[in-house]
Motif scaffolding. Structure first.
Motif, PDB file in Angstrom:
ATOM      1  N   GLU A 245      42.349  -4.034  42.085  1.00  0.00           N
ATOM      2  CA  GLU A 245      43.629  -3.526  41.309  1.00  0.00           C
ATOM      3  C   GLU A 245      43.117  -3.494  39.648  1.00  0.00           C
ATOM      4  OE1 GLU A 245      46.370  -2.849  42.711  1.00  0.00           O
ATOM      5  OE2 GLU A 245      45.086  -3.620  44.228  1.00  0.00           O
ATOM      6  N   ARG A 246      42.592  -3.414  39.191  1.00  0.00           N
ATOM      7  CA  ARG A 246      42.235  -3.420  37.953  1.00  0.00           C
ATOM      8  C   ARG A 246      41.744  -1.848  37.933  1.00  0.00           C
ATOM      9  NH1 ARG A 246      38.830  -5.754  33.219  1.00  0.00           N
ATOM     10  NH2 ARG A 246      39.039  -4.218  32.215  1.00  0.00           N
TER      11      ARG A 246
ATOM     12  N   LYS B 291      41.171   0.228  40.054  1.00  0.00           N
ATOM     13  CA  LYS B 291      41.705   1.569  40.687  1.00  0.00           C
ATOM     14  C   LYS B 291      43.278   1.942  40.134  1.00  0.00           C
ATOM     15  CE  LYS B 291      43.482   0.303  45.176  1.00  0.00           C
ATOM     16  NZ  LYS B 291      44.315   0.012  45.930  1.00  0.00           N
ATOM     17  N   GLU B 292      43.608   0.864  39.158  1.00  0.00           N
ATOM     18  CA  GLU B 292      44.555   1.473  37.385  1.00  0.00           C
ATOM     19  C   GLU B 292      43.857   2.580  36.957  1.00  0.00           C
ATOM     20  OE1 GLU B 292      46.654  -0.584  35.216  1.00  0.00           O
ATOM     21  OE2 GLU B 292      47.455  -1.573  36.818  1.00  0.00           O
ATOM     22  N   GLN B 293      43.159   1.949  36.477  1.00  0.00           N
ATOM     23  CA  GLN B 293      41.729   2.566  35.750  1.00  0.00           C
ATOM     24  C   GLN B 293      41.519   4.014  36.247  1.00  0.00           C
ATOM     25  OE1 GLN B 293      38.939  -0.410  34.564  1.00  0.00           O
ATOM     26  NE2 GLN B 293      39.720  -0.649  33.407  1.00  0.00           N
TER      27      GLN B 293
ATOM     28  N   GLU C 111      43.940   6.717  35.996  1.00  0.00           N
ATOM     29  CA  GLU C 111      44.114   7.395  34.172  1.00  0.00           C
ATOM     30  C   GLU C 111      42.765   8.216  34.062  1.00  0.00           C
ATOM     31  OE1 GLU C 111      43.833   4.719  31.630  1.00  0.00           O
ATOM     32  OE2 GLU C 111      45.802   3.276  32.578  1.00  0.00           O
TER      33      GLU C 111
END
Ligand code: HEM
Length: 302
Positions: free
Chosen positions: A63-64, A66-68, A71
């Motif tokens: 999840e982290r 993907k989030e990064q 960005e």
């Protein structure tokens, strides 16, 4: 003596983060780390989480990651977005909510737009060879039809495409009418639509003269005379269309410029306004759904 470092030009200075983005140093919403440089957030790099997504290796916080990854400006889209800030608009348009029950009838507007684009593209190719002089116009059209590679095909697409566009625009108008989409708050879009309809018909009329054959010529004489019979403004409109009181070479070049510059420009601008309002106001739910909702509300009240 050590020279002082010159100040950075404005464009290179680190930009303050947008409201709601993470503070500089921890990375801002652009993934620049607050120092203007794009961080390499792939696993295994200093800015990443130091983990490799290999089978036997440690578990990656997907999840982290993907989030990064979201960005980081990606390729061309990211480059464009950073400079134009258009992604919220594109995302809003692509992911906008459409009412339940939206069906094929809702594609008629886009179909009309596609017909307009096809007319514009084929028209550009025809304009490369068409000559709007009375002694040359018919010759240039027969040259396009008989001598050029795909000439007949492109001309046929343009000619029949105009009819297709008129049929589609009427069907689209009928859909918006029967679905009640002309009512508040969409009245302005309906009015823009009516102007688009008139302009589309004017495209057909102005294009009819261009081959400069007997049929086109006499049809235009009749159409301009009908215009002239309108009260007050009629004679002025007819004089404007003819470029004087007689049909001359000016009439042909005037119709050509109306057909290939003035009206398409107006149509393109109005389609922009029309779509802006569609994106802003959303589309209307089909009438049977509205009826169902009203029935359910009535039953709740009882
Ligand atoms: C060049 C001509 C036109 C183009 C390219 C065009 C394009 C579109 C598109 C893509 C939509 C959204 C999808 C849809 O509902 O089909 C739309 C919606 C709409 N159009 Fe058009 N249109 C044109 C002409 C017209 C005309 C002639 C009218 C009526 C007089 C009209 C009235 C409307 C209205 C009221 C909506 C909103 C529909 C809703 O909210 O459900 N349009 N148009």
């Amino acid at each position: 003596m050590k020279l002082p470092t010159p100040p950075l030009p404005r464009a290179l200075k680190p930009k303050p983060g947008r409201p709601g983005s993470r503070p500089p140093g921890n990375g801002d919403a652009n993934g620049t780390g607050g120092n203007g440089k794009v961080r390499d957030l792939r696993p295994g790099t200093p800015d990443g989480n130091g983990e490799r997504p290999s089978k036997g290796g440690p578990r990656v916080d997907r999840e982290r990651f993907k989030e990064q990854a979201l960005e980081v400006p990606i390729g061309v889209a990211g480059w464009l977005d950073e400079r134009s800030g258009m992604s919220p608009f594109v995302r809003g348009l692509a992911y906008r909510k459409v009412p339940r029950g939206t069906n094929w009838w809702y594609t008629l507007g886009s179909a009309t737009m596609f017909a307009f684009v096809a007319q514009a593209v084929t028209g550009v190719f025809l304009a490369m060879y068409y000559n709007p002089a009375p002694s040359e116009a018919y010759e240039s059209i027969t040259h396009i039809t008989n001598d050029l590679f795909l000439g007949e095909f492109v001309r046929g697409m343009h000619k029949w495409g105009s009819t297709v566009m008129v049929i589609l625009i009427f069907l689209h108008m009928a859909r918006t009418f029967f679905f009640g989409a002309y009512k508040y708050p969409r009245e302005l879009n309906w009015v823009i639509g009516v102007v688009l309809l008139v302009l589309t018909l004017a495209m057909g009329l102005s294009g009819y003269l261009l081959p400069f054959d007997q049929r086109g010529f006499w049809a235009t004489v009749v159409a301009v005379n009908i215009n002239a019979s309108a009260p007050v403004m009629g004679p002025y409109i007819a004089d404007f269309l003819r470029g004087g009181s007689e049909f001359t070479a000016t009439t042909l070049s005037r119709f050509y410029s109306i057909h290939m510059l003035i009206i398409p420009g107006l149509i393109a601008a109005l389609i922009g306004a029309h779509l802006y309002l569609v994106a802003k106001l959303g589309t209307t739910a089909p009438p049977w759904l509205k009826a169902e909702k009203a029935k359910a509300l009535n039953q709740e009240e009882l």
